[in-house]
Design a protein around this motif. Structure first.
Motif, mmCIF file in Angstrom:
data_model
loop_
_atom_site.group_PDB
_atom_site.id
_atom_site.type_symbol
_atom_site.label_atom_id
_atom_site.label_comp_id
_atom_site.label_asym_id
_atom_site.label_seq_id
_atom_site.Cartn_x
_atom_site.Cartn_y
_atom_site.Cartn_z
ATOM 1 N N THR A 1 100.197 9.792 149.187
ATOM 2 C CA THR A 1 99.807 10.689 150.281
ATOM 3 C C THR A 1 99.213 9.902 151.446
ATOM 4 O O THR A 1 98.428 8.976 151.237
ATOM 5 N N GLU B 1 96.220 20.055 143.483
ATOM 6 C CA GLU B 1 96.822 18.832 143.976
ATOM 7 C C GLU B 1 96.586 17.686 142.987
ATOM 8 O O GLU B 1 97.474 16.853 142.764
ATOM 9 N N LYS C 1 99.033 18.034 140.203
ATOM 10 C CA LYS C 1 100.349 17.626 140.691
ATOM 11 C C LYS C 1 100.474 16.107 140.699
ATOM 12 O O LYS C 1 101.530 15.569 140.377
#
Length: 451
Positions: free
Chosen positions: A153, A308, A311
């Protein structure tokens, strides 16, 4: 969501090259790139390869997710190409919104840079770049921020140097001095600057800062603890165990996302052990079972953050976050995932009425913070089976056979009659995130040790 430690920051000078890459694809012109070119220096390549490990041997790129407060987009870090490494985005989607122009950007929009993004001649698109200063935007800079424990990310922002008052909300002076120093290293001729950062610990909340101020001002710090509310006391204890250092960044905030914890006062450092002992004696983290945890108040931001984490296969919830609201938020995210993989059906009884289902931890929440969000550490159970499993009346073997501890059941004929139907039955395990045998073993060992 709370601020997270910063690991790496990339700054890009917004000159003709960045403008042409992010403005839009104008066929037959210089506006055809769907990426930002990066450095070919060995030092840069070694750094990004260590930060973003390739998913498979021989792979030449790493999939990324670009994020900003109002959205996200898929992307890619390409290590090897015909020219040099670059940050790529989906051609059909265009550049990430956070790096694009908008006719009316503001603090609540994804975009920061003012301009008309709909001009389809290269001479007109060039003019949009030259008009920036006349619009009061000053000089823009694009940023990509990587946080610790987020290997795929990048958080994207754009800031403005020397803007007028209308754009003060995006002033580059809002970023820490270390980042401003990076910005100063860039120019139209040398468009990139980057740096690693040593950051860690827990970011102090406003409650923690208030509590620290009271402790520093008090003649008797330990006695001051008796005046704190439970949430403040728990947060302070967590912070003193892992005080924040370096740079922090809050992904849900826009340009005011940065923070830099101050060093602990000498007075507190010298008495930290005594303070922690007093805090732990007065405040103990909540230890609710899973059924109770599913009824606790939640924070929408925390639930999203925990989703998140799941995930990204980061299953840890540190005790530094062990407030009742966070316990409820973690359980909400965990429960959603566990119930979904069990198709909202009790794995033992088959009950599928949602009001009677619980996502039960195999290794209890209190026993291992590193797997609190791990779906393979969860089983969807009905309320009575959750209670029976939690208290050792029902055990699950490594091959998923359900066994009843008849000694615990004792003379309760009604309970025995109910559980007998499932003794020796196989658990209905999901194909994805099936219970791990080592977790089941740990549960059985725990039950045996407390018998």
């Amino acid at each position: 969501m709370t601020a997270q430690p910063v690991e790496w920051v990339l700054v890009i000078y917004y000159g003709p090259s960045a403008h042409r890459a992010t403005y839009g694809r104008l066929e037959g012109t210089q506006y055809t790139k769907d990426y930002i070119q990066l450095s070919r220096k060995d030092e840069f390549i070694e750094t990004v390869e260590s930060l973003f490990p390739v998913p498979a041997s021989g792979a030449t790129s790493v999939p990324l997710t670009y994020k900003w407060p109002t959205g996200m987009a898929p992307g890619e870090l390409v290590f090897r190409s015909a020219d040099r490494p670059h940050l790529k985005w989906e051609t059909s989607l265009g550049a990430p919104q956070a790096w694009r122009m908008s006719p009316a950007p503001s603090e609540v929009t994804a975009e920061t840079i003012p301009g008309d993004p709909t001009r389809f001649k290269s001479t007109e698109a060039d003019e949009e770049l030259t008009l920036l200063k006349s619009r009061g935007a000053g000089q823009p800079y694009l940023m990509a921020i990587k946080l610790r424990d987020e290997p795929t990310t990048l958080h994207l922002r754009a800031y403005l140097a020397d803007p007028n008052e209308d754009f003060a909300w995006a002033n580059i002076q809002l970023v820490p001095q270390d980042i401003q120093t990076l910005v100063a290293k860039t120019s139209q001729q040398s468009a990139l600057a980057w740096s690693m950062f040593q950051s860690g610990g827990v970011a102090p909340t406003s409650k923690v800062n208030d509590a620290l101020a009271h402790l520093a001002a008090s003649e008797n710090s330990v006695s001051m603890i008796s005046t704190f509310e439970a949430d403040a006391g728990l947060a302070l204890a967590a912070y003193l165990e892992h005080p924040g250092y370096g740079l922090f960044f809050d992904p849900i905030r826009n340009h005011d996302a940065w923070s830099q914890p101050l060093p602990l006062p000498v007075k507190i450092v010298s008495s930290v052990d005594g303070l922690l002992e007093a805090l732990k004696a007065r405040f103990s983290p909540p230890s609710q079972g899973d059924a109770v945890a599913e009824t606790l108040e939640v924070s929408t931001e925390q639930v999203e953050a925990f989703r998140e984490q799941i995930k990204n296969k980061n299953y840890e919830v540190d005790d530094s976050y062990a407030t009742a609201k966070t316990r409820g938020s973690a359980q909400r995210a965990f429960s959603e995932e566990v119930k979904k993989i069990y198709d909202f059906r009790c794995a033992i009884t088959g009950i599928d009425t949602k009001d009677f289902l619980v996502a039960a931890h195999i290794v209890p929440w209190s026993q291992d913070k590193s797997i609190r969000l791990d779906p393979s550490n969860g089983i969807c159970l009905s309320l009575i089976m959750d209670r029976a499993f939690e208290n050792g009346y029902v055990l699950i073997e490594d091959d998923f056979t359900v066994t009843v501890d008849w000694e615990r059941v004792g003379d309760d004929l009604s309970l025995g009659s109910y559980l007998k139907a499932y003794d020796g039955k196989k658990l209905s395990a999901p194909l994805l995130y099936a219970p791990r045998p080592e977790y089941l073993q740990r549960r059985r060992e725990q039950v045996t040790s407390t018998a």
